[in-house]
Design an enzyme around this catalytic site. Structure first.
Site, mmCIF file in Angstrom:
data_model
loop_
_atom_site.group_PDB
_atom_site.id
_atom_site.type_symbol
_atom_site.label_atom_id
_atom_site.label_comp_id
_atom_site.label_asym_id
_atom_site.label_seq_id
_atom_site.Cartn_x
_atom_site.Cartn_y
_atom_site.Cartn_z
ATOM 1 C CB SER A 37 47.567 45.027 32.073
ATOM 2 O OG SER A 37 47.741 45.056 33.461
ATOM 3 C CG ASP A 39 50.588 45.264 35.142
ATOM 4 O OD1 ASP A 39 49.946 46.246 35.569
ATOM 5 O OD2 ASP A 39 50.036 44.212 34.791
ATOM 6 C CE LYS A 94 42.875 42.341 40.629
ATOM 7 N NZ LYS A 94 44.055 42.943 39.932
ATOM 8 C CG ASP A 97 39.908 46.680 54.798
ATOM 9 O OD1 ASP A 97 39.051 46.270 55.605
ATOM 10 O OD2 ASP A 97 41.111 46.782 55.080
ATOM 11 C CD GLN A 210 47.227 35.717 34.674
ATOM 12 O OE1 GLN A 210 46.277 35.122 35.172
ATOM 13 N NE2 GLN A 210 47.193 37.010 34.464
ATOM 14 C CD GLN A 211 44.404 28.715 35.073
ATOM 15 O OE1 GLN A 211 44.428 27.510 34.827
ATOM 16 N NE2 GLN A 211 43.334 29.326 35.564
ATOM 17 N NE ARG A 231 52.876 38.688 33.198
ATOM 18 C CZ ARG A 231 52.728 37.757 34.137
ATOM 19 N NH1 ARG A 231 53.787 37.123 34.609
ATOM 20 N NH2 ARG A 231 51.518 37.465 34.600
#
Ligand code: S5P
Length: 258
Positions: A37, A39, A94, A97, A210-211, A231
């Site tokens: 990821s 980010d 994500k 709508d 976050q877990q 991360r």
């Protein structure tokens, strides 16, 4: 139970979805179930990270609306890296709508997600219509959908009931759905992949809900198919080395559960 013992070849045999088959081919060739990821906040950082982790990953996941200097050149360069290192591009948009709007968001400039993404995420809080709407474009453009069925956060609203219904939508739409994002429940059908974020070698949590779980536990006990690691990799001083380590741990845990 039989389902968590699923291997990638079985999933490949059980799917009609071309994106799923491509992804599993990559995973088996590179012996990796790692989705990085990526980010980070700029083009330069994203390209640098993709270049470094490329050899160890099956998928590079992005949030393009967080790249401050996003442009089409970035997409072209990422596609070149994806080709060189053989990984898929996953825009974690994500969509959430009504159908009419998600169709626009899927195609609209500047991101033009439908033109380059191999995978995208969709919430089904609005019901199956979001998937239906994206499907019309996704099938033409060869994009696979991933249904977010259960989130990793400490107080997520994705209850058991919600999750069950989200999995049912994914199962109904396997022509275009590649899999689901979930923590501890996988689809009953053997043709769908389970993607799991909230993975870190050190475990723990952040200070925003976050877990984290250890990859070994996730593959062996919960039977996940791909781990999503952000991360844990890009905040490390040596992302390439870290990605190589996650790749090894994830692949060994996968083999062990078979
Ligand atoms: O439930 C979820 C679903 C997703 S896709 N929880 C998540 O954290 N994610 C994504 O995975 C999130 O958007 C982020 O890009 C990544 C986790 O990043 P990390 O830095 O916590 O590993």
């Amino acid at each position: 139970k039989a389902v968590p013992r699923l291997n990638y070849s079985t999933i490949k045999v059980n799917t009609q979805n071309g994106v799923t088959k491509r992804l599993i081919d990559i995973m088996e060739q590179k012996q990796t179930n790692l989705c990085c990821s990526a980010d980070v906040g700029t083009k330069a950082k994203l390209l640098q990270l993709a270049q470094e982790v490329g050899p160890y990953i099956a998928v590079l996941k992005t949030h393009m609306d967080s790249i401050e200097d996003f442009d089409q050149e970035l997409v072209i360069e990422l596609q070149a890296l994806a080709k060189r290192h053989n990984f898929l591009l996953f825009e974690d948009r994500k969509f959430a709508d009504i159908g009419h709007i998600v169709q626009q968001q899927f195609k609209a400039a500047p991101y033009c997600i439908a033109d380059w993404a191999d995978l995208i995420t969709v919430h089904v809080v609005a019901g199956a219509s979001s998937v239906d709407a994206l499907k019309q474009i996704a099938l033409q453009k060869n994009v696979g959908l991933i249904v977010v069925a259960q989130m990793s956060t400490v107080d997520t609203l994705t209850s058991r009931e919600y999750m069950k219904k989200a999995l049912a939508i994914a199962q109904d739409q396997q022509e275009v759905v590649v899999g689901v994002v979930s923590q501890n429940k996988r689809p009953r059908d053997a043709g769908l992949l389970m993607f799991t974020p909230g993975i870190k070698l050190g475990g723990g949590s952040d200070n925003l809900g976050q877990q984290y779980n250890h990859p070994t536990e996730a593959f062996e006990k919960r039977g996940i198919d791909l781990m999503i690691v952000g991360r844990g990799i890009y905040q490390d001083e040596q992302p390439a080395q870290k990605a190589a380590e996650y790749r090894k741990v994830g692949w060994e845990a996968y083999l062990k559960r078979l």
